[in-house]
Design a protein around this motif. Sequence first.
Motif, PDB file in Angstrom:
ATOM      1  N   ARG B  44      10.929  23.617  -0.444  1.00 40.70           N
ATOM      2  CA  ARG B  44      10.190  23.511   0.815  1.00 40.70           C
ATOM      3  C   ARG B  44      11.140  23.063   1.918  1.00 40.70           C
ATOM      4  NH1 ARG B  44       8.269  18.398  -1.526  1.00 40.70           N
ATOM      5  NH2 ARG B  44       7.873  19.652  -3.367  1.00 40.70           N
ATOM      6  N   PHE B  45      10.773  23.383   3.141  1.00 38.25           N
ATOM      7  CA  PHE B  45      11.496  22.847   4.292  1.00 38.25           C
ATOM      8  C   PHE B  45      10.569  22.103   5.233  1.00 38.25           C
ATOM      9  CE2 PHE B  45      14.338  26.389   3.088  1.00 38.25           C
ATOM     10  CZ  PHE B  45      15.468  25.636   2.841  1.00 38.25           C
ATOM     11  N   CYS B  46       9.442  22.711   5.564  1.00 43.65           N
ATOM     12  CA  CYS B  46       8.607  22.067   6.584  1.00 43.65           C
ATOM     13  C   CYS B  46       7.738  20.968   5.998  1.00 43.65           C
ATOM     14  CB  CYS B  46       7.754  23.094   7.331  1.00 43.65           C
ATOM     15  SG  CYS B  46       6.511  23.957   6.358  1.00 43.65           S
ATOM     16  N   TYR B  47       7.379  21.079   4.733  1.00 39.41           N
ATOM     17  CA  TYR B  47       6.473  20.088   4.167  1.00 39.41           C
ATOM     18  C   TYR B  47       7.143  18.723   4.050  1.00 39.41           C
ATOM     19  CZ  TYR B  47       3.335  17.596   1.111  1.00 39.41           C
ATOM     20  OH  TYR B  47       2.483  16.646   0.607  1.00 39.41           O
ATOM     21  N   MET B  56       4.570  26.354   7.683  1.00 37.57           N
ATOM     22  CA  MET B  56       5.285  27.248   8.587  1.00 37.57           C
ATOM     23  C   MET B  56       6.505  27.931   7.998  1.00 37.57           C
ATOM     24  SD  MET B  56       5.282  24.901  11.968  1.00 37.57           S
ATOM     25  CE  MET B  56       6.626  25.798  12.715  1.00 37.57           C
ATOM     26  N   ARG B  58       7.316  28.768   4.990  1.00 36.11           N
ATOM     27  CA  ARG B  58       6.950  29.751   3.971  1.00 36.11           C
ATOM     28  C   ARG B  58       7.857  29.699   2.744  1.00 36.11           C
ATOM     29  NH1 ARG B  58       2.144  30.131   5.597  1.00 36.11           N
ATOM     30  NH2 ARG B  58       1.710  32.125   4.610  1.00 36.11           N
ATOM     31  N   CYS B  76       2.054  24.107   0.052  1.00 36.85           N
ATOM     32  CA  CYS B  76       1.896  22.877   0.823  1.00 36.85           C
ATOM     33  C   CYS B  76       0.563  22.835   1.550  1.00 36.85           C
ATOM     34  CB  CYS B  76       3.038  22.728   1.826  1.00 36.85           C
ATOM     35  SG  CYS B  76       2.984  23.928   3.173  1.00 36.85           S
TER      36      CYS B  76
HETATM   37  S1  FES Z   1       6.870  23.749   2.790  1.00 35.82           S
HETATM   38 FE1  FES Z   1       7.038  25.015   4.570  1.00 35.82          FE
HETATM   39  S2  FES Z   1       5.360  26.423   4.292  1.00 35.82           S
HETATM   40 FE2  FES Z   1       5.053  24.985   2.701  1.00 35.82          FE
END
Ligand code: FES
Lengths: 217, 867, 456
Positions: B44-47, B56, B58, B76
């Motif tokens: 993950r990156f945004c979570y 976001m 993905r 997430c």
């Molecule tokens: S961690 Fe970024 S979309 Fe789920």
Amino acid sequence: MARFTQQNEAMARDIVTRYPRAKSATIPLCHLAQEQDGYLAEDAMVHVAELVGITPAEVMGTASFYEMFKLHPVGKFVVNVCTNISCQLVGGEELLDHASSTLGIRPGGTTADGMFTLEDVECIAACTEAPACQVNYRYFHQVSNDQFDDLIAELRAGSRSDVPAHGTLGKVRQTLPSDQIANVTPPEQQSEPVWIRRHRESAEAAAAAAPTGGVSA
Amino acid sequence: MSEPPRKPVMTEAIAVTINGKEIEAQKGELLIDAAQRNGTYIPRFCYHPRMTPVGMCRMCLVEVDTGRGPALQPSCMIECAPNMVVDTESDNVRKAQDGVLEFLLINHPLDCPVCDKGGECPLQDQTMAYGPGESRWVEEKRHYTKPIAISETVYLDRERCILCDRCTRFADEVAGDPLIHFMDRGAATQVNTFPGEPFSSYFSGNVVQICPVGALTAKPYRFKARPWDLEQVESTCQGCSVGCRITVESSRDRLLRYNGVDSDPVNWGWLCDKGRFGFEAINSEDRLSGPLVRSGDALVPAHWNDALGAAAAAITSGLSTGGGAGAVAVLGGARLTNESAYAWAKLAKGVIGTDNVDAQLGDGLPADVVLGLPTATIDEVCTPGGVILYLGPDPKEELPVLFLRLKHAVERDGAKLVEVVPARTGLSRWATATVTYPPGEAASVVAALLDGSADLDQAAVAALAGATNVTVVLGRPSLAESAASIVDAAAAIVAARPEARFLSGLRRSNVMGALDAGLAPGMLPGRVRRADAHDHYTSAWGGGLPESDGLDAHGILTAAAEGRIDTLILVGADPISDFPDRALAERGIAGARTVIAIDTFLTESSRRADIVLAAAAFGEVSGTTTNIEGRVSRLAQKVTAPGTARADWAIVIDLAARLGRHLGVSNVEDIAAEMARLAPSWANVTAEFLAASGHEDGVVLPLPVSETVAHSEVPEAEATAEPEPDAAEPDADVVVVEAPRVLPPLVSFVAPTPTTIPSPDAYGFRLVVNRTMYDRGVLLSNSPSSSGLADAATARMNPVDLETLGLVTGAAVKLIAGDRSIVLPSRSDAGVPKGTVVVPHHRSESGPTTLISADHQVCDVRIEVAS
Amino acid sequence: MTDTPMIVSSRWDEPTGHTLDGYRSTGSYTGYAALERALSMSPAELSAEVKGATLLGRGGAGFPAGVKWGFCPPGVWPRYLVVNGDESEPGTYKDRILMERDPHQLIEGCLIAAYAIGCAQVFLYVRGEMAHAQERLAVALNEAYAANLVGKNIMGTDFSVDIVLHWGAGAYIVGEETALIESLEGNRGMPRLKPPFFPAAKGLYMKPTIVNNVETLANLPWLVLNGIEAYTAIGSEASPGTRLVSVSGHVNRPGVFEIPQGTTTYRELFEDDRYCRGIRDGHELKMFIPGGASAPWFFPEQIDLPLEGKVVSGAGSMLGSGAIVVMDETTDAVKACLRIVRFFARESCGKCTPCREGTSWEEKILQRIMDGHGRPSDIDALLDIADNISPGPYPVASHPDAGLEAIPFPPRQTTICPLGPSSVAPITSAIRRFRHEFEAKITKRDLIAVSAGAHS
Ligand code: FES
Ligand SMILES: Cc1cc2nc3c(=O)[nH]c(=O)nc-3n(C[C@H](O)[C@H](O)[C@H](O)COP(=O)(O)O)c2cc1C
Ligand code: SF4
């Protein structure tokens, strides 16, 4: 170029009252600022931020997302030529090229006298009337090169009263004096609307009166 | 991005199949967390588990089948549901993840060799683990001008940014400072600030830590080291008393970075900037690196042997004056580890025999109040749906991460918070209600509020009415308002809500540990009153204890000023800058015959000492510390102290020896063991216990031991070794207590007779002196990145008051109290009630503490237009 | 257009149709009579009527309005109605006419919906660039407020509702309903994830919100006055009533037409005298987009399909917003493809990685091919990038000559909303059908001398 004038500030405050949450007025207020100054100036964004209770960074975050907000001065007339598919098929790109040479600027540019800014835009919902363009968001349908040149000449001459200065959208606004507003409060203060309650209660009463089963109304 | 998964909210245990294996999840738990808790890490990156998921980037797409066939879903955002079948490794998932990584990399500069993040970069790591081999991208990459400073401490390199929304979400939803934002649209989207309005958040450094690439870097760390050169240990920040867990990272014996550790009961991974960049002061060239002794007007370097000898001689001669042991006084101790604090208490009270000891400098609350009120942890205060009464300093300024927790509780967990403060605070924006009171009148306002008075803010009254779960944060809202008036307010709360529990709002780093260790008049180590524990410690330490309660800081400085203190020992204390009555502090220090200072820097006070002993600082000593909750956690040594600076406990042992007494301990371990044995609140908190798994977040004192058992006879045979916090049987918490078998009772709060507060003079103003995160104090002045951040002092006043004086913001005003006055620019602030004037502490030597008299309950000032 | 039923377009040619008086006195029904009828019914009866008439949404997804209204969780208040007047899908031109020429029809539709759903507030979100529509609606709303048709105690009943005119500022994505809501909250118009943010449950201010297209709501007055039977008598069983289509491009008479839904075929539309009167002189149909730029392309083989949602999606595309773009054999498929892809690249909101990065990458490659700098690997790269945005077989029309079967709509997506995947439509459509045109540009560096622009 700057903060709202007193009169516009009053209008801005009035617009804010139409929304359950002040932040919803961000875009309308940015339009108002753009109408005042021809573009959306930094000081105006600061003023909008104060009026809707957010930070200037948030106002700019929102404003910069949208095509129409110009964060730098633009021409008095913003000429938007559509080149999207429906227009492209019947000469939109050629019209843009022509506009470019008439105005002597490339798309994105502004004439030296500050009169015109030319833009290559996406579909403006005039597809069956292609090729189409807008000047300050007023439509011109099935535009030939000659018609375009005439239009520019008239604008330059100041003889097109139907095209207001950049930033002005509808010349008539919705007037919604606060005593006419039926019911604008924050969502948490809202409850079941009266007519819904009336019908629900009468349906419940009817159901109670008919023991064999539910009458749904 | 080693963030632990979210702690699941226990709803209903359900079975979810992940990669063919059935796991147990909680209904509603996010799939990404449930998988991680069960050993499947989904990239993950945004979570970020501490922020709202946005779905976001993905990267976390996995195949989820809820009965309608597998579909790619962002794990997430998907909540676990019964019988969900999940595949995190299918070909489709691989393809999607490869695709996302490729998309992220096409515009990424791949300047890893010169990037601070290189080596600890999730994008780099995940590209290795999940990414495609080669790039098909032949187009030109996105370009931005090189890094821009988005604040004094943080740089943004937009080329590296992957637009994960972590920093911007943090700024908005965690810090409440939405000053960085996405700007523009689509592929041109960038993070930026509004022109001329930097990301000046007290919490800005967190965005550096949570950035999954090297887009955000911190000035104090930029280009200083590569991650693989860093060594790290876990410790507890000593920037204030909240006790955030951190990693202390160093390279070649030099501190380079602190990062927040996600401690669930305390800081959730966040730090304030003052704490995060606090290592700069420790690295300062101006640190004391060896002892100094006075020679005429100057302090000159000396050998430890000579300096300690001189100190011991001064103490001995103090003891031989007519004043007896009371002629020696000890001020300070909140900078110490628990073990050093205990050593000082033992030296002062057991060896020297004086009770004129105070870890606080007139800016706190009496020890029996802080330690004697029923306590609440941060989690208990922040219980979802709870009711919080906040009576203390501006938490955003003084207890920053507590501010974050309180804000979260109110904003997201439905807690109600009523502030009772002299002026609006950084938390007021989120508070259910803010009730301002004229300094001195906290008690009557609190009483009226709890009584449901119709004259007060009805939102506040309603929030408190009938609430059975009220927790109170209690601290000192202003240095210009006496502790007594806050104690009265506490008494009023206890009277109206006997079930209320309290969290300390005292700010100085280890003040709780120092008080617990007995560094307060009338107290002995382990949260016990002197009178109750006199015999206990007499038998344990071998006699010589004070026979009556001593003086607090106010009393000590007064006595010193009057020539009744012979030897004044300042243990990391700077009364001239910190004591509310600056004039008295100056007189006190001048009045003592010998002043001994043990410190890390020369301060206004230690500059005037006769003997200065250089102490090791945070990161240079190990031991434990105690936060506002009474939570004991471990401090780790990571680097060596400069020059010959020594750990405080070692200095104490040496001093004792020179006074002819062996302290009975010779290292930190010994001291800790003795505390666990003797000090009642510490019962059973041994080094092994703290090191045990499950205690990473520390343990809250006292351990849940049934009082009758722990503090009276404990039949040795029944005692068991290891308390099990989760065990069903309360008896399992019974601890081994070696001799003596009867421990004195823990102190409990007794309401004092209320103080009388003079009524305000109609033409005067009541002064409020508040502290701000950034000031011109010694530590911050020695931190290059923070030293410029303190704003200039102003006198904040209500706009109406300002107008009455015929002034506009910025005009100079003169604040006059008796024959003292200061001149400051004024500032209009609607958050300050009429009749009150607020001036920040620690900006210059002629600060507001020159106006305060410690003999008065409040400080009334006249305000004139300064010519 | 004489024998076409006029449900929504009956006042377009009336010079006073946009005024309150004109609305009451011209057109195929009497203005505000439907509101009076609606107010005499219970909200539940009214909803049942709309549901029974199968009023399909005209914004793109074709979801039945009555069913959508029913998704509001019971007992949760307030509920909001947000009118989607953001019309920006390339090829689409119908909502603007409805707003400019018959604003009261839309207002009456809003009132009927608000009464049935139980909304205390309606937000009429008009596309920013449509100054004239905003003006017409503002005047109409001012008239309606003055006539007690909007606001407090409408027509003397206990029904009160505000309609607030709001406009955007130029961003196609704001037409997507959750982005529209974000925009209305004063934010960047970036879509929310569904789940969990289905507007009917968690919409504006996280409250139940119904988003309906302008045309959808404009149907309500006629529907309520004439009843289910009259409405369902028009069009097909699955798609009753009429719908507006805008036909642009290479036809003799481009225009906006109100046609019976579900029964009219593309051939009729293109060739019939009532409609487009044939492909432009002397030319042949090469391809057409059956439902807006987001829709996969159709080709001459599909011309006999009816404009019926299920049929069209089964054939590999969608009816979408009723925008039909006709392209004759002079059209350069690569150029048309690039132009549409460029649109999506420019309009991507940037929230999710595959769309933000993928669409602009696609555009760059296509531009390079157009500029004569294509590489042989580009075609596969395009298809693979497309696959990373929309994994698996992408909907496409059948090509019997090549033995290719249709792949039905809708596509799958790694993105948050359908915008990213929409950019794939022109790519897969064009490459599957006209791969040789791409190859010609790449390998022969031969800029086929086809202008997509010349007037016929
Ligand atoms: S961690 Fe970024 S979309 Fe789920
Ligand atoms: C990218 C995108 C753009 C859209 N643009 C529009 C639009 O301009 N107008 C519109 O009514 N619906 C648009 N929609 C559809 C809306 O999301 C929504 O389905 C519609 O407004 C619902 O109204 P309806 O049920 O009455 O059709 C768009 C959808 C997507 C995914
Ligand atoms: S698919 Fe494109 S438009 Fe839709 S959310 Fe993602 S980036 Fe935004």
